[in-house]
Design a protein around this motif. Structure first.
Motif: not given
Ligand code: GDP
Length: 312
Positions: A17-18, A129
């Protein structure tokens, strides 16, 4: 406009999602003053308000005059062939993996299907990171996973990017580029354009394989799929064929919706290669062929009675 169709494959929480949020922010999908307020792939609230449910989980971004349709994949095994159909709409995939956790067994099924149908995935190691990130080991784990899934040499030679979706960058090395201005998603966009082929387009009249079905309170039944051949306009007469070639229904397309950023927009002309959602038919479903009335052969042919095996 040029076109690319890709799938994103990731274990839950690895950052899909991010990543899509950042791609939207950094692409031409939005005006500068418009913020991506939505969690794109996993929130349907805004769409519910507007009466459009994005169960299809697709979005699109524009990069260097190319529209990139990004399709979400279910993160788990299924029994209806849904994963295969979704992957058959695309010509490439981004396998997104958390740099600390590594590839998770639940994504093995989807990655296996992607490799089996011949996609050559891009591997994006996310969350570098994090203090416990171990990007090099994770790349080796992804390689081992692909090898265990019988990847070809070409598929094993996957391009790799590292980055932090949260910080909004991808790069060819796991170290963040020193200059802030060099931290962007541009390397990923460029890699999609160079590594993924444009959709193959066949000759002939309109044909689309029904891939995702939704019920919409305003538009009724909506079917999403990729147009294999021909063009489609609103009010066009089409028919629907089942896998055994039998006629499901005749009808007309009331509305064609294309993916534009996080929204779906009604369009007046859809062309071969694009992934669109169509409304107006009342019985057609997934795995059916939506086509010009002149078409006689379904896109997926399957006899209705499989031959029986004699034991004697
Ligand atoms: P999805 O379930 O694959 O859609 O994952 P999300 O995008 O919702 O991310 C899950 C969690 O990981 C969230 O709390 C994000 O803020 C965190 N997150 C996503 N990308 C990164 C990243 O590049 N670095 C860090 N440290 N956290 C991340």
């Amino acid at each position: 406009m040029q076109l690319r169709n890709i799938a994103i494959i990731a274990h839950v929480d690895h950052g899909k999602t991010t990543l899509v949020d950042r791609l939207l922010q950094q692409s031409g999908a939005f005006r500068e003053n418009q913020r991506v307020a939505e969690r794109v792939m996993d929130s349907n609230d805004l769409e519910r308000e507007r009466g459009i449910t994005i169960l299809a989980k697709a979005t699109s971004v524009v990069w260097k005059d190319t529209r990139i349709n990004i399709v979400d994949t279910p993160g788990h095994a299924d029994f209806g062939g849904e994963v295969e159909r979704i992957l058959n709409m695309v010509d490439g995939a981004i396998v997104l993996v958390d740099a600390a956790e590594g590839p998770m067994p639940q994504t093995k099924f989807v990655v296996g299907k992607a490799l089996k149908i011949g996609l050559r995935p891009i591997v994006a190691i996310n969350k570098v990171d994090k203090p416990d990130a171990r990007p090099d080991e994770v790349v080796n784990e992804v390689f081992d996973l692909f090898a265990a899934l019988d990847a070809t040499d070409e598929q094993l030679d996957f391009p790799i990017l590292y980055g932090s979706a949260k910080e909004g960058w991808m790069a060819t090395s796991p170290v963040a580029p020193a200059a802030q201005s060099d931290r962007s998603m541009a390397p990923l966009f460029d890699l999609v354009l160079s590594h993924v082929a444009p959709p193959a387009v066949e000759d002939g009249p309109f044909r689309l394989l029904g891939t995702i079905l939704e019920a919409n309170p305003y538009l009724g039944r909506i079917i999403t799929g990729r147009i294999t051949s021909g063009t489609l306009r609103p009010n066009q007469a089409i028919k629907v064929l089942a896998r055994d070639g039998s006629l499901v229904e005749h009808g007309r397309v009331s509305r064609i919706l294309a993916f534009r950023g996080i929204e779906r927009t009604a369009i007046d002309l859809a062309e071969a290669g694009d992934i669109v959602a169509i409304a107006g038919l009342s019985r057609g479903t997934v795995a059916d062929t939506f086509c010009d009335p002149a078409v006689e052969t379904p896109l997926i042919a399957q006899p209705i009675d499989p031959p029986t095996v004699s034991m004697t």
